[in-house]
Enzyme design. Structure first.
Site, mmCIF file in Angstrom:
data_model
loop_
_atom_site.group_PDB
_atom_site.id
_atom_site.type_symbol
_atom_site.label_atom_id
_atom_site.label_comp_id
_atom_site.label_asym_id
_atom_site.label_seq_id
_atom_site.Cartn_x
_atom_site.Cartn_y
_atom_site.Cartn_z
ATOM 1 N N LYS A 17 0.844 -1.182 -0.121
ATOM 2 C CA LYS A 17 0.088 -0.051 -0.110
ATOM 3 C C LYS A 17 0.893 1.216 -0.168
ATOM 4 O O LYS A 17 0.723 2.053 -0.861
ATOM 5 C CB LYS A 17 -0.851 0.208 1.305
ATOM 6 N N ARG A 90 -9.718 0.074 8.844
ATOM 7 C CA ARG A 90 -9.275 -1.305 9.250
ATOM 8 C C ARG A 90 -10.295 -2.081 9.756
ATOM 9 O O ARG A 90 -10.114 -3.418 10.338
ATOM 10 C CB ARG A 90 -7.923 -1.237 10.488
ATOM 11 N N ARG A 127 11.897 -5.392 5.096
ATOM 12 C CA ARG A 127 11.665 -3.928 4.725
ATOM 13 C C ARG A 127 12.561 -2.900 5.565
ATOM 14 O O ARG A 127 12.948 -3.210 6.905
ATOM 15 C CB ARG A 127 10.123 -3.581 5.220
ATOM 16 N N ARG A 160 11.134 -1.408 11.266
ATOM 17 C CA ARG A 160 10.115 -1.065 12.320
ATOM 18 C C ARG A 160 10.085 -2.092 13.347
ATOM 19 O O ARG A 160 10.242 -3.209 13.043
ATOM 20 C CB ARG A 160 8.777 -0.979 11.239
ATOM 21 N N ARG A 171 -0.194 -9.208 13.185
ATOM 22 C CA ARG A 171 -1.156 -8.247 12.294
ATOM 23 C C ARG A 171 -1.704 -8.949 11.202
ATOM 24 O O ARG A 171 -2.633 -8.618 10.803
ATOM 25 C CB ARG A 171 0.196 -7.535 11.843
HETATM 26 P P1 AP5 Z 1 5.072 -1.531 1.873
HETATM 27 O O1 AP5 Z 1 4.456 -0.863 0.713
HETATM 28 O O2 AP5 Z 1 5.748 -0.761 3.080
HETATM 29 O O3 AP5 Z 1 3.498 -2.189 2.399
HETATM 30 P P2 AP5 Z 1 2.145 -1.991 3.186
HETATM 31 O O4 AP5 Z 1 1.202 -2.430 2.649
HETATM 32 O O5 AP5 Z 1 2.413 -0.399 3.462
HETATM 33 O O6 AP5 Z 1 2.431 -2.624 4.608
HETATM 34 P P3 AP5 Z 1 2.604 -2.093 6.110
HETATM 35 O O7 AP5 Z 1 3.107 -2.966 6.884
HETATM 36 O O8 AP5 Z 1 2.898 -0.514 6.380
HETATM 37 O O9 AP5 Z 1 0.970 -2.278 6.222
HETATM 38 P P4 AP5 Z 1 0.218 -2.258 7.833
HETATM 39 O O10 AP5 Z 1 -1.094 -1.932 7.522
HETATM 40 O O11 AP5 Z 1 0.384 -3.359 8.432
HETATM 41 O O12 AP5 Z 1 1.046 -1.052 8.545
HETATM 42 P P5 AP5 Z 1 0.450 0.462 9.134
HETATM 43 O O13 AP5 Z 1 1.781 1.141 9.178
HETATM 44 O O14 AP5 Z 1 -0.573 1.082 8.272
HETATM 45 O O15 AP5 Z 1 5.661 -3.084 1.416
HETATM 46 C C1 AP5 Z 1 6.283 -3.741 2.313
HETATM 47 C C2 AP5 Z 1 7.547 -4.355 1.905
HETATM 48 O O16 AP5 Z 1 7.386 -5.336 0.802
HETATM 49 C C3 AP5 Z 1 8.687 -3.166 1.283
HETATM 50 O O17 AP5 Z 1 9.905 -3.670 2.047
HETATM 51 C C4 AP5 Z 1 8.503 -3.021 0.063
HETATM 52 O O18 AP5 Z 1 9.805 -2.662 -0.519
HETATM 53 C C5 AP5 Z 1 8.314 -4.460 -0.459
HETATM 54 N N1 AP5 Z 1 7.264 -4.685 -1.496
HETATM 55 C C6 AP5 Z 1 6.298 -3.911 -2.037
HETATM 56 N N2 AP5 Z 1 5.569 -3.995 -3.141
HETATM 57 C C7 AP5 Z 1 6.447 -5.410 -3.234
HETATM 58 C C8 AP5 Z 1 6.214 -6.152 -4.322
HETATM 59 N N3 AP5 Z 1 5.249 -6.157 -5.217
HETATM 60 N N4 AP5 Z 1 7.084 -7.240 -4.435
HETATM 61 C C9 AP5 Z 1 8.289 -7.405 -3.402
HETATM 62 N N5 AP5 Z 1 8.042 -6.708 -2.368
HETATM 63 C C10 AP5 Z 1 7.356 -5.454 -2.377
HETATM 64 O O19 AP5 Z 1 0.066 0.280 10.557
HETATM 65 C C11 AP5 Z 1 0.791 -0.428 11.682
HETATM 66 C C12 AP5 Z 1 0.300 -0.357 13.008
HETATM 67 O O20 AP5 Z 1 -0.395 1.052 13.361
HETATM 68 C C13 AP5 Z 1 -1.076 -1.416 13.069
HETATM 69 O O21 AP5 Z 1 -0.601 -2.669 13.061
HETATM 70 C C14 AP5 Z 1 -1.929 -0.745 14.072
HETATM 71 O O22 AP5 Z 1 -1.392 -0.956 15.330
HETATM 72 C C15 AP5 Z 1 -1.770 0.628 13.862
HETATM 73 N N6 AP5 Z 1 -2.755 1.298 13.159
HETATM 74 C C16 AP5 Z 1 -2.630 1.882 11.772
HETATM 75 N N7 AP5 Z 1 -3.639 2.427 11.335
HETATM 76 C C17 AP5 Z 1 -4.851 1.871 12.189
HETATM 77 C C18 AP5 Z 1 -6.096 1.893 12.225
HETATM 78 N N8 AP5 Z 1 -6.761 2.420 11.038
HETATM 79 N N9 AP5 Z 1 -6.786 1.618 13.429
HETATM 80 C C19 AP5 Z 1 -6.266 1.036 14.242
HETATM 81 N N10 AP5 Z 1 -4.773 0.811 14.303
HETATM 82 C C20 AP5 Z 1 -4.019 1.107 13.233
HETATM 83 MG MG MG Z 2 2.595 1.111 4.874
#
Ligand code: AP5
Ligand code: MG
Length: 223
Positions: A17, A90, A127, A160, A171
């Site tokens: 994403k 979410r 990552r 992270r 997660r």
């Molecule tokens: P990346 O693009 O970083 O993936 P992402 O989908 O953004 O993954 P996240 O881990 O950031 O999502 P998340 O939803 O768990 O975390 P968030 O920060 O929102 O890509 C990942 C890796 O893969 C990178 O190394 C990239 O280079 C690689 N890659 C990308 N595309 C690729 C491909 N096609 N092929 C190979 N490699 C590839 O949330 C974190 C925490 O915050 C949650 O767990 C929760 O505790 C809290 N939180 C956030 N939002 C909320 C909410 N709305 N409500 C409650 N708690 C929340």
């Molecule tokens: Mg992300």
């Protein structure tokens, strides 16, 4: 047309994403709002909100809906441009809150980056991120030019805290428990596009641009 829409990105942790959002920001002028980034920034600042949510995030659980909604509202004004909502909603409740309190009838497109959950652990453990520039790297698929250093800002890259194998599994469990209700919600509204997120990054980008009616423009740029 999707270019004039607010975008909602749904997908498992590591489904790409943030990676795809960075590309749309750079090339199409979207504004990116990631609730994970906002929460991590609060932790980094040591604010009372940050201290309250740190343990929850480090363990891979969800922060409560109203805390995240308030943070989101303080950081995005949909009358000022087209946003990519990354990591919000979410839950079904968050999807309804987003509709009622932020989108309020704006043209909206939801995109679900659907992928094989077994492949995520390897993606996420490799990552590395640059908090200031927002760049996202991967030791296997998108390494920085100099090890441990952001190509754009020169800042040290971060691993992270929630990117360990044990926390990733939590997660993923949280994701599995909530995704179906959101897919159903946006399918009922007729605004959901599903992208195969197992593919490599450029192929996903092409499919995304095509789904959004944006293909053929600036596709060779690195971000
Ligand atoms: P990346 O693009 O970083 O993936 P992402 O989908 O953004 O993954 P996240 O881990 O950031 O999502 P998340 O939803 O768990 O975390 P968030 O920060 O929102 O890509 C990942 C890796 O893969 C990178 O190394 C990239 O280079 C690689 N890659 C990308 N595309 C690729 C491909 N096609 N092929 C190979 N490699 C590839 O949330 C974190 C925490 O915050 C949650 O767990 C929760 O505790 C809290 N939180 C956030 N939002 C909320 C909410 N709305 N409500 C409650 N708690 C929340
Ligand atoms: Mg992300």
């Amino acid at each position: 047309m999707a270019r004039q829409s607010q975008l909602i990105f749904l997908g498992a942790p590591g489904s790409g994403k943030g990676t795809q959002a960075n590309y749309l920001v750079k090339n199409f002028g979207y504004k990116h709002v990631s609730t994970g980034d906002l929460l991590r920034a609060e932790i980094g600042k040591g604010s009372s909100l940050g201290m309250r949510v740190k343990g929850i995030i480090d363990a891979g659980h969800l922060v409560d809906d109203m805390t995240v909604l308030d943070l989101l509202k303080a950081n995005c004004d949909t009358s000022s441009g087209h946003f990519i909502f990354d990591g919000f909603p979410r839950t079904l409740n968050q999807a309804k809150l987003l509709d009622e309190q932020l989108l309020r009838g704006c043209a909206t497109q939801a995109v679900y980056f659907k992928m094989d959950l077994e492949a995520l652990v390897q993606r996420i453990t490799n990552r590395r991120v640059a908090p200031k520039s927002g760049m996202i790297y991967n030791l296997l698929t998108r390494p920085p030019k100099r090890p441990g250093i952001c190509d754009v800002s020169g800042e040290p890259l971060i691993h992270r805290k929630d990117d360990t194998e044990e926390v990733i599994r939590n997660r993923i469990d949280v994701f599995k428990a909530t995704i179906d209700e959101m897919v159903e919600f946006y399918t009922q509204k007729g605004i959901l596009k599903v992208i195969n997120a197992n593919a490599e990054e450029n192929a996903i980008r092409e499919n995304l641009l095509s789904a959004l009616g944006l293909n053929g423009v600036n596709k060779d740029l690195p971000y």
